[in-house]
Design an enzyme around this catalytic site. Structure first.
Site, PDB file in Angstrom:
ATOM      1  CG  ASP A  15      -1.809  -1.240   1.073  1.00 22.31           C
ATOM      2  OD1 ASP A  15      -2.338  -2.010   0.297  1.00 22.31           O
ATOM      3  OD2 ASP A  15      -2.908  -1.302   2.205  1.00 22.31           O
ATOM      4  N   GLY A  41      -3.276  -5.269   1.011  1.00 20.24           N
ATOM      5  CA  GLY A  41      -4.015  -6.482   0.639  1.00 20.24           C
ATOM      6  C   GLY A  41      -5.477  -7.097   1.167  1.00 20.24           C
ATOM      7  CB  ALA A  44      -1.674  -9.450   2.845  1.00 19.41           C
ATOM      8  CD  GLU A 137      -8.099  -5.970  -2.821  1.00 15.55           C
ATOM      9  OE1 GLU A 137      -8.004  -4.670  -3.194  1.00 15.55           O
ATOM     10  OE2 GLU A 137      -6.849  -6.950  -2.116  1.00 15.55           O
ATOM     11  N   GLY A 204     -22.151   0.587  12.830  1.00 13.31           N
ATOM     12  CA  GLY A 204     -21.363  -0.524  12.705  1.00 13.31           C
ATOM     13  C   GLY A 204     -21.864  -1.296  12.043  1.00 13.31           C
ATOM     14  CG  ASP A 232      -9.506  -5.559   4.613  1.00 14.82           C
ATOM     15  OD1 ASP A 232     -10.507  -6.655   4.218  1.00 14.82           O
ATOM     16  OD2 ASP A 232      -8.385  -5.304   4.315  1.00 14.82           O
ATOM     17  N   GLY A 267      -2.853   2.931   8.648  1.00 19.97           N
ATOM     18  CA  GLY A 267      -1.957   2.048   7.599  1.00 19.97           C
ATOM     19  C   GLY A 267      -3.470   0.926   7.902  1.00 19.97           C
TER      20      GLY A 267
HETATM   21  O1  RIB Z   1      -9.029  -3.356   2.777  1.00 25.56           O
HETATM   22  C1  RIB Z   1      -8.043  -2.328   2.159  1.00 25.56           C
HETATM   23  C2  RIB Z   1      -6.562  -3.369   1.281  1.00 25.56           C
HETATM   24  O2  RIB Z   1      -7.591  -3.101   0.014  1.00 25.56           O
HETATM   25  C3  RIB Z   1      -6.043  -2.076   1.382  1.00 25.56           C
HETATM   26  O3  RIB Z   1      -4.662  -2.873   1.970  1.00 25.56           O
HETATM   27  C4  RIB Z   1      -5.710  -1.965  -0.680  1.00 25.56           C
HETATM   28  O4  RIB Z   1      -4.194  -3.200  -0.372  1.00 25.56           O
HETATM   29  C5  RIB Z   1      -6.322  -2.397  -1.527  1.00 25.56           C
HETATM   30  O5  RIB Z   1      -6.636  -4.228  -1.285  1.00 25.56           O
END
Ligand code: RIB
Length: 287
Positions: A15, A41, A44, A137, A204, A232, A267
Site C-alpha cells: 500500500d 491487500g 494479507a 481481489e 456499526g 478486513d 495503515g
Molecule cells: O481493504 C484494504 C485493502 O484494500 C488495502 O490494504 C489495499 O491493498 C486494498 O487491497
C-alpha cells in the site's frame, strides 16, 4: 497459538498511502500529502488480523519476485503466518494499492493487481481441510474452485464486489459485505444459506440469517485516523468469533470493536489490533 486453523486465499499488496488535506475529485490535483508505505491487500490484511486475534493462519497468495514482495510480507512473517502457500512469480510485479486518505480517515483505493491476478485454480490444494476465508481481489474462478474444495467453515468477503455464482454463496457459512456491496448483491442475498453480515462504517453492523436480523452492533466511539483495512479486520474478527462458538450478538460486538480499534492508527496491517486490545475495549477501556 491454539486458535482455529484458517486458510486465507487472497491478495498481497504493497500500500502506497498519501494522507492528504482532501481526496481529489476526477481531474483535480491535491498537493500537500504525506507519503507512507505499508503491507496491505485484503487477503494479507485478513490473514494478519486473524493471526493477531489468535488463529493459526496459512496464506495462499501470489507476489512478484521484486523488493515490494519482501516489504508486503514482512508483518505476516513476523506474526507467524504460514507463508508456504505464497509463490513469488518470475516476471510479475507484486500487487500495489495507491491509497488516498483524508483528515477524517476516509479513503480512495486504486489497485494494480500484478501477481494477484495470476493465480489459477490449478495452484490450489486438492482439498482444503481448514476453515476457508476468501475475498475478491484474486480471480473469481480461483475463489469458486477453493469453495468447491473446502470441507470446513467457509467465509466470503465480497470485496471488491463481483457477482459470485449462486452455488458459491449457498456453500458459505458467512458472507460479509459493506452497505455498497450489499446494494450490488441485491436479491442474490437470497442465495446465502449461512450468515450475512452488513457493515455500515461508524454506524456499526448487522447480522442476518435466512433474511432475519439476529444481531445489531454499534462500534465503540473512537478517534478515527484511517479507516483503510477496517473491513478486513471486521471480517477476520467476525469469522474467528463465530468459529470460536460465540453467539451472533457477542461475535458482532467483537468484530465491531476490532474494526473500530483498527481505525485509530494509520495503515491497514500496522493498525490491526491484538486480542487483548479488543477484549479491553469491549470491557470499557478506551484506546
Ligand atoms: O481493504 C484494504 C485493502 O484494500 C488495502 O490494504 C489495499 O491493498 C486494498 O487491497
Amino acid at each position: 497459538m491454539n486458535g482455529p486453523s484458517i486458510l486465507v486465499l487472497g491478495s498481497v499488496n504493497l500500500d502506497i498511502v498519501a494522507s492528504a488535506p482532501s481526496l481529489p475529485r476526477p481531474g483535480e490535483t491535491v498537493i500537500g500529502a504525506k507519503l507512507q508505505r505499508h503491507p496491505g491487500g485484503k487477503g494479507a490484511n485478513q490473514a494478519l488480523a486473524l493471526a493477531r486475534l489468535g488463529a493459526r493462519v496459512r496464506l495462499w497468495a501470489r507476489t512478484g519476485q521484486d523488493a515490494f514482495a519482501d516489504e508486503a510480507l514482512a508483518l505476516l512473517s513476523a506474526e507467524g503466518v504460514d507463508l508456504s502457500g505464497v509463490v513469488r512469480l518470475q516476471g510479475e510485479t507484486t500487487g500495489v494499492a495507491l491509497i488516498g486518505v483524508d483528515p477524517g480517515g476516509e479513503n480512495q483505493i486504486l489497485v494494480a493487481s500484478g501477481a494477484n491476478a495470476r493465480m489459477t485454480p490449478a495452484d490450489l490444494p486438492a482439498l482444503i481441510t481448514e476453515a476457508l476465508l476468501c475475498q475478491l481481489e484474486t480471480p473469481l474462478e480461483v475463489v469458486e474452485a477453493a469453495v468447491a474444495r473446502a470441507r470446513g467453515f467457509i467465509a466470503l468477503n465480497l470485496a471488491p464486489f463481483s457477482p459470485l455464482p449462486a452455488r458459491c454463496l449457498a456453500r458459505a457459512d458467512l458472507v460479509v459485505v459493506n452497505e455498497l456491496e450489499a446494494g450490488a448483491l441485491g436479491t442474490r442475498a437470497d442465495d446465502i444459506r449461512g450468515a450475512l453480515a452488513i457493515t455500515f462504517g461508524a454506524r456499526g453492523a448487522r447480522l442476518y440469517r435466512q433474511g432475519r436480523m439476529t444481531a445489531e452492533a454499534r462500534p465503540p466511539g473512537v478517534q478515527v485516523v484511517d479507516a483503510t483495512g477496517a473491513g478486513d479486520v471486521f471480517t477476520a474478527a467476525l469469522m474467528l468469533a463465530l468459529l470460536e462458538g460465540q453467539q451472533d450478538g457477542e461475535a458482532l460486538d467483537f468484530a465491531c470493536a476490532a474494526a473500530a480499534l483498527s481505525t485509530t492508527r494509520p495503515g491497514a496491517q500496522p493498525a490491526s489490533p491484538r486480542r487483548g486490545e479488543v477484549d479491553a475495549l469491549i470491557a470499557g477501556d478506551r484506546p
